[in-house]
Design a protein around this motif. Structure first.
Motif, PDB file in Angstrom:
ATOM      1  N   UNK A 108       6.854   2.050   6.828  1.00  0.00           N
ATOM      2  CA  UNK A 108       6.725   2.998   5.715  1.00  0.00           C
ATOM      3  C   UNK A 108       7.626   2.600   4.550  1.00  0.00           C
ATOM      4  N   UNK A 154       1.136   4.584   2.586  1.00  0.00           N
ATOM      5  CA  UNK A 154       2.436   4.836   3.225  1.00  0.00           C
ATOM      6  C   UNK A 154       2.881   6.274   2.981  1.00  0.00           C
ATOM      7  N   UNK A 191       0.849  -1.198   0.000  1.00  0.00           N
ATOM      8  CA  UNK A 191       0.000   0.000   0.000  1.00  0.00           C
ATOM      9  C   UNK A 191       0.888   1.254   0.000  1.00  0.00           C
ATOM     10  N   UNK A 222       6.477  -0.577   2.728  1.00  0.00           N
ATOM     11  CA  UNK A 222       5.353  -0.413   1.800  1.00  0.00           C
ATOM     12  C   UNK A 222       5.729   0.434   0.585  1.00  0.00           C
TER      13      UNK A 222
END
Lengths: 57, 253
Positions: free
Chosen positions: B204, B10, B6, B207
């Motif tokens: 973070x 993020x 995703x 992703x």
């Protein structure tokens, strides 16, 4: 609830909602948590602006 | 659960955190640190950050005190959040786990502040807080162990868990023998920050890069756990040697 407290709660709620959205399968719950966080932040900044305006008057 | 990439979410999360960090740095620059606070600072988290964070939490502390919240309630909430963090790690929700670890750490700071503000700091509260802290750490590390159950990182998680418990145990034992022992690089706030920020950053980056790699990785979290294990064990050994030196050969402080 003061604007300062709403800012803290809003940020914490928003980040946890984004965490749910990012990692979990609970996408609906994540969206609700994100909206609550964003709402709290919006209320905090609007409340802060209202307090500042009242002080200036 | 099959991991899903995703990157858009993020990026949004990175932007939200970036804005919060930028606003925090602005207020951090205005913080004045007195001598007492300077003495309390450790190597990893300086006194300026401690003073700033306490000031940032003041509205929450005031609200909790005004509404009759007890420090014990916050201690139990911190324990519940740590169990949730362990569950998040066990199900590979690394970013969420990091957020929960940092929120639990914040509640750990708030319960002491609330007790002082309400004038109820005492031996019972300190005992409940210490026991809850150990269970909270245990729950989080069990989750991390489940995440890394199939590789050599499991040994690193076990070492980090052992080191973290030893840091607190050595302090408790030394204080029981009449020694003051609040030094060391990896005290609880440092451990929360290392694990929490490491997990958030790892989530973070995982992703954002998984478009290329195909699945979100946890490389940064692994690196943070290696550092956490090393620094925790180092702190425990450092404290033990300080305590032994302070007691002397005859065993008196």
């Amino acid at each position: 609830m003061t604007p300062a407290l709403a800012r803290i709660l809003g940020f914490v709620t928003l980040v946890h909602g984004l965490g749910l959205r990012l990692d979990s399968t609970w996408q609906g719950t994540a969206l609700v948590v994100i909206l609550i966080g964003a709402g709290l932040l919006a209320w905090a900044f609007a409340g802060q602006a209202f307090v500042s305006e009242r002080r200036e008057r | 659960m099959e991991p899903v990439c995703r990157p858009g979410t993020a990026l949004t999360a990175a932007a939200v955190i970036g804005v919060a960090v930028a606003l925090s740095l602005r207020s951090l620059a205005k913080v004045r640190v007195d001598d007492a606070a300077s003495a309390a600072g450790s190597a990893l988290i300086g006194p300026r950050i401690r003073v700033w964070y306490r000031a940032a939490l003041e509205p929450a502390e005031e609200w909790l005190a005004a509404n009759g919240w007890s420090p014990d309630a916050l201690t139990y909430a911190q324990l519940a959040l740590s169990v949730l963090a362990g569950w998040a790690y066990a199900t590979a929700c690394v970013f969420l786990g990091g957020c929960l670890v940092m929120t639990a750490g914040t509640l750990d700071i708030l319960d002491g502040g609330l007790a002082r503000r309400r004038g109820v700091p005492g031996a019972r509260g300190a005992l409940v807080d210490s026991i809850a802290d150990r269970w909270a750490e245990f729950a989080t590390f069990v989750g991390l162990g489940a995440l890394y159950r199939d590789g050599w990182m499991l040994a690193v998680v076990a070492l980090a868990a052992f080191g973290s418990q030893m840091v607190s145990y050595v302090r408790a034992r030394a204080e029981g023998l009449g020694l003051a022992m609040a030094t060391g690089r990896a005290q609880r706030p440092e451990r929360y920050v290392l694990l929490g920020f490491g997990s958030v950053l790892s989530g973070l980056v995982g992703h954002l890069t998984c478009v290329a790699t195909g699945r979100p990785g946890h490389g940064i979290l692994s690196a943070c756990l290696v550092v956490l294990a090393a620094v925790s064990v180092w702190t425990a050994v450092e404290r033990a040697s300080h305590a032994a030196a302070a007691l002397g050969r005859d065993g008196t402080p």
